[in-house]
Scaffold this active site. Sequence first.
Site, PDB file in Angstrom:
ATOM      1  CB  SER A 264     125.564 -23.617 -47.786  1.00 40.45           C
ATOM      2  OG  SER A 264     124.300 -24.148 -47.451  1.00 40.45           O
ATOM      3  CB  CYS A 265     121.095 -20.950 -47.408  1.00 38.66           C
ATOM      4  SG  CYS A 265     120.876 -22.493 -48.262  1.00 38.66           S
ATOM      5  CG  PHE A 266     120.588 -17.522 -43.528  1.00 38.41           C
ATOM      6  CD1 PHE A 266     119.539 -18.044 -44.262  1.00 38.41           C
ATOM      7  CD2 PHE A 266     120.489 -17.539 -42.145  1.00 38.41           C
ATOM      8  CE1 PHE A 266     118.428 -18.577 -43.639  1.00 38.41           C
ATOM      9  CE2 PHE A 266     119.376 -18.067 -41.506  1.00 38.41           C
ATOM     10  CZ  PHE A 266     118.344 -18.596 -42.253  1.00 38.41           C
TER      11      PHE A 266
END
Length: 423
Positions: A264-266
């Site tokens: 969900s971030c990178f």
Amino acid sequence: MSKNIVIIGTGYVGLVTGACFAKVGNTITFVDIDKEKIDMINKGVVPFYEPGLDNLLSSYRGKINATVDYKVIKDNDITFVCVGTPSKDDGSIDLIHVKQAVENIGGILKEINRWHHVVIKSTVLPGTTEKILLPILEKKSGKNATMDFGLSMNPEFLREGTAVYDFLNADRIVIGANDERSADELVNLYKSFSLKIFKTSITTAEMIKYASNAFLATKISFVNEIGNMCKKLGIDAYEVADGMGLDKRIGRAFLDSGIGWGGSCFPKDLDALISWAKMIGEEHRIISSVVEVNKRQPLKMIDLLKKHVPNLNGKTIGVLGLAFKPNTDDIRGSRAVPVVNQLLKEKAVVKAFDPKAMENFKKMFLQIKYCSSAEEALDSDAVLVLTKWEEFKKLDFTGKIVIDGRRLLEAKKTARIYEGVCW
Ligand code: UDX
């Protein structure tokens, strides 16, 4: 001294942050626009899978409440903004949720006559808190930052699947504040955890978050590029990583090669950074290459598979693992997505199993078969390992063709044909 804290946003960052602050004696009120989630939290149920979080929520239930009403801010000392900052179609950051949250907070600040502290934990690009969020807060509240309310930026570095552990054992807490009162309050709040604290300005804190994620993704893409060379040479990229990692300047962490990074971030943070660099007219060659390598890496699985099953048309391919990594049901940015897409494009019959992520994957792919056990997925012409779930280690791969994207070495022991993507 314990505080009354509001947490806006009940994703894994918000819930873990709130639950951990409750653990050290603070009183927490979660706020979310999603009534269903709020009801679940009030019953002590975690709306998604995150190890250890259910335990924490139920142990400290007496200190935890949840509501859809922003008015609760009135009776609290600190409000953490933990809402998502997804990507728009062009890769740029979508601030809609963060802006909405801050507008609502501003509206409540207008009605209170004491100092309140707003902490931005959502990942936002450098400059956002000061140039976009602060003006919204001041306009909506009719008050002045620093004098009437505090504002700070406190990025999170929590990995899904180990988020509770990461919160309680963080390498550092970054506190970005431009006034002493806000900085001191956050330092005191985090004191109970005895973690290393790094104080800086708001904009620097925002940049530390992006630079950290971009660097970690770079390590992985780098080691994948090296890993592809290792595969050609017949050497083991993990042994190379072990040898490199002994150098303190390099370190062994995040040098596990395979089919690349997701989550969900990178993916969204790197896209946002690239889009922002373009906007400010700065070069972004390294970060763009990191993303490019990551796009190509999962398709190495298909190349290796076709070495042994040249024509995939009508062949049954077992897919083990759909989550972007083990111990989560999250499929955002999962490398299983491009792999399954390619298998379908080549007209293979896909039989998949994941212990937690099948329901989420179904929302994207209805046309594949979902198995009720990993063993059922093994009954195929070839098997691809895409997520390293612990339970896959116990499987019997006797007689199988196994293409391994995550170094499940146990499969090598019994498989008829075994190919590791970088080893
Ligand atoms: C990441 C950051 O680690 C965290 O600090 C940040 O706040 C949120 O983003 P997360 O997305 O939960 O956390 O997962 P992480 O454990 O970092 O793994 C990301 C991806 O990289 C996964 O797909 C994982 O499989 C992959 N990975 C990780 C590798 O391929 N090799 C590695 O050596 C490490």
